[in-house]
Scaffold this motif. Sequence first.
Motif, short mmCIF file in Angstrom:
data_model
loop_
_atom_site.label_atom_id
_atom_site.label_comp_id
_atom_site.label_asym_id
_atom_site.label_seq_id
_atom_site.Cartn_x
_atom_site.Cartn_y
_atom_site.Cartn_z
N VAL A 17 0.80 -1.22 0.00
CA VAL A 17 0.00 0.00 0.00
C VAL A 17 0.83 1.27 0.00
O VAL A 17 0.30 2.36 -0.18
CB VAL A 17 -1.02 0.02 1.17
CG1 VAL A 17 -1.96 -1.16 1.08
CG2 VAL A 17 -0.31 0.05 2.52
N ASN A 18 2.14 1.13 0.23
CA ASN A 18 3.06 2.27 0.19
C ASN A 18 2.67 3.38 1.18
O ASN A 18 2.66 4.55 0.85
CB ASN A 18 3.17 2.83 -1.24
CG ASN A 18 4.37 3.72 -1.39
OD1 ASN A 18 5.39 3.53 -0.74
ND2 ASN A 18 4.27 4.71 -2.26
N ILE A 19 2.34 2.95 2.39
CA ILE A 19 2.02 3.87 3.49
C ILE A 19 2.98 3.56 4.63
O ILE A 19 3.20 2.40 4.95
CB ILE A 19 0.56 3.68 3.97
CG1 ILE A 19 -0.44 3.97 2.86
CG2 ILE A 19 0.27 4.52 5.20
CD1 ILE A 19 -0.56 5.41 2.47
N GLU A 20 3.54 4.58 5.24
CA GLU A 20 4.52 4.37 6.31
C GLU A 20 3.92 4.49 7.71
O GLU A 20 4.61 4.20 8.68
CB GLU A 20 5.66 5.37 6.16
CG GLU A 20 6.50 5.14 4.91
CD GLU A 20 7.19 3.79 4.90
OE1 GLU A 20 7.64 3.33 5.96
OE2 GLU A 20 7.24 3.19 3.81
N GLU A 21 2.68 4.91 7.84
CA GLU A 21 2.08 5.14 9.16
C GLU A 21 1.75 3.81 9.83
O GLU A 21 0.68 3.24 9.64
CB GLU A 21 0.84 6.01 9.03
CG GLU A 21 1.18 7.41 8.56
CD GLU A 21 -0.04 8.29 8.39
OE1 GLU A 21 -0.98 8.16 9.20
OE2 GLU A 21 -0.03 9.09 7.46
N ARG A 22 2.69 3.35 10.64
CA ARG A 22 2.60 2.03 11.28
C ARG A 22 1.29 1.83 12.04
O ARG A 22 0.65 0.79 11.91
CB ARG A 22 3.81 1.86 12.20
CG ARG A 22 3.88 0.54 12.90
CD ARG A 22 5.12 0.46 13.77
NE ARG A 22 5.12 -0.70 14.62
CZ ARG A 22 5.66 -1.87 14.30
NH1 ARG A 22 6.26 -2.02 13.14
NH2 ARG A 22 5.62 -2.89 15.14
N ASP A 23 0.90 2.83 12.84
CA ASP A 23 -0.32 2.68 13.65
C ASP A 23 -1.55 2.48 12.77
O ASP A 23 -2.42 1.66 13.08
CB ASP A 23 -0.53 3.88 14.56
CG ASP A 23 0.52 3.95 15.66
OD1 ASP A 23 1.18 2.92 15.94
OD2 ASP A 23 0.70 5.03 16.24
N LEU A 24 -1.64 3.22 11.69
CA LEU A 24 -2.77 3.09 10.77
C LEU A 24 -2.76 1.72 10.11
O LEU A 24 -3.80 1.05 10.03
CB LEU A 24 -2.72 4.19 9.71
CG LEU A 24 -3.80 4.14 8.63
CD1 LEU A 24 -5.20 4.22 9.25
CD2 LEU A 24 -3.60 5.26 7.62
N LEU A 25 -1.60 1.26 9.68
CA LEU A 25 -1.50 -0.05 9.06
C LEU A 25 -1.92 -1.15 10.04
O LEU A 25 -2.64 -2.07 9.67
CB LEU A 25 -0.07 -0.29 8.57
CG LEU A 25 0.42 0.63 7.46
CD1 LEU A 25 1.90 0.40 7.19
CD2 LEU A 25 -0.39 0.45 6.19
N ILE A 26 -1.46 -1.03 11.28
CA ILE A 26 -1.82 -2.03 12.30
C ILE A 26 -3.32 -2.01 12.56
O ILE A 26 -3.95 -3.07 12.68
CB ILE A 26 -1.01 -1.81 13.59
CG1 ILE A 26 0.46 -2.18 13.33
CG2 ILE A 26 -1.58 -2.62 14.75
CD1 ILE A 26 1.41 -1.84 14.46
N GLU A 27 -3.93 -0.83 12.61
CA GLU A 27 -5.39 -0.75 12.81
C GLU A 27 -6.13 -1.50 11.70
O GLU A 27 -7.07 -2.24 11.97
CB GLU A 27 -5.86 0.70 12.80
CG GLU A 27 -5.58 1.46 14.06
CD GLU A 27 -6.16 2.87 14.01
OE1 GLU A 27 -7.39 2.98 13.87
OE2 GLU A 27 -5.38 3.83 14.09
N ILE A 28 -5.71 -1.28 10.47
CA ILE A 28 -6.36 -1.95 9.34
C ILE A 28 -6.15 -3.46 9.42
O ILE A 28 -7.08 -4.24 9.21
CB ILE A 28 -5.83 -1.40 8.00
CG1 ILE A 28 -6.19 0.08 7.86
CG2 ILE A 28 -6.39 -2.19 6.83
CD1 ILE A 28 -5.45 0.80 6.75
N LEU A 29 -4.94 -3.87 9.76
CA LEU A 29 -4.66 -5.30 9.88
C LEU A 29 -5.45 -5.94 11.02
O LEU A 29 -5.97 -7.05 10.87
CB LEU A 29 -3.16 -5.53 10.07
CG LEU A 29 -2.33 -5.34 8.80
CD1 LEU A 29 -0.85 -5.21 9.13
CD2 LEU A 29 -2.57 -6.48 7.82
#
Length: 64
Positions: A17-29
Motif C-alpha cells: 500500500v506504500n504507506i509508512e504510518e505504522r499505527d494506521l496499518l496495524i489498525e487496518i490489519l
Amino acid sequence: MLSEEKEEVLSTFREIVNIEERDLLIEILIQSDWDLSMAVENFMSGNGVGSENLKTSSTRSSTY
C-alpha cells in the motif's frame, strides 16, 4: 510488540500500500484479523478503520 509473523504481514502490507504510518496499518490489519488479502481489499476500497486517513495518507505520501 508484535510477533515475528505479524511483523512480516505488516511489512508486506506496508510495501503493497506504500504507506509508512505504522499505527494506521496495524489498525487496518487488526480490523482484517491480520488477513493480508482482506486488509489490502479494505485499503483499496477505502472501507474500515481509518478510511478518512487513507486518502490523506496516500496524498501526503505522494507529495514528498
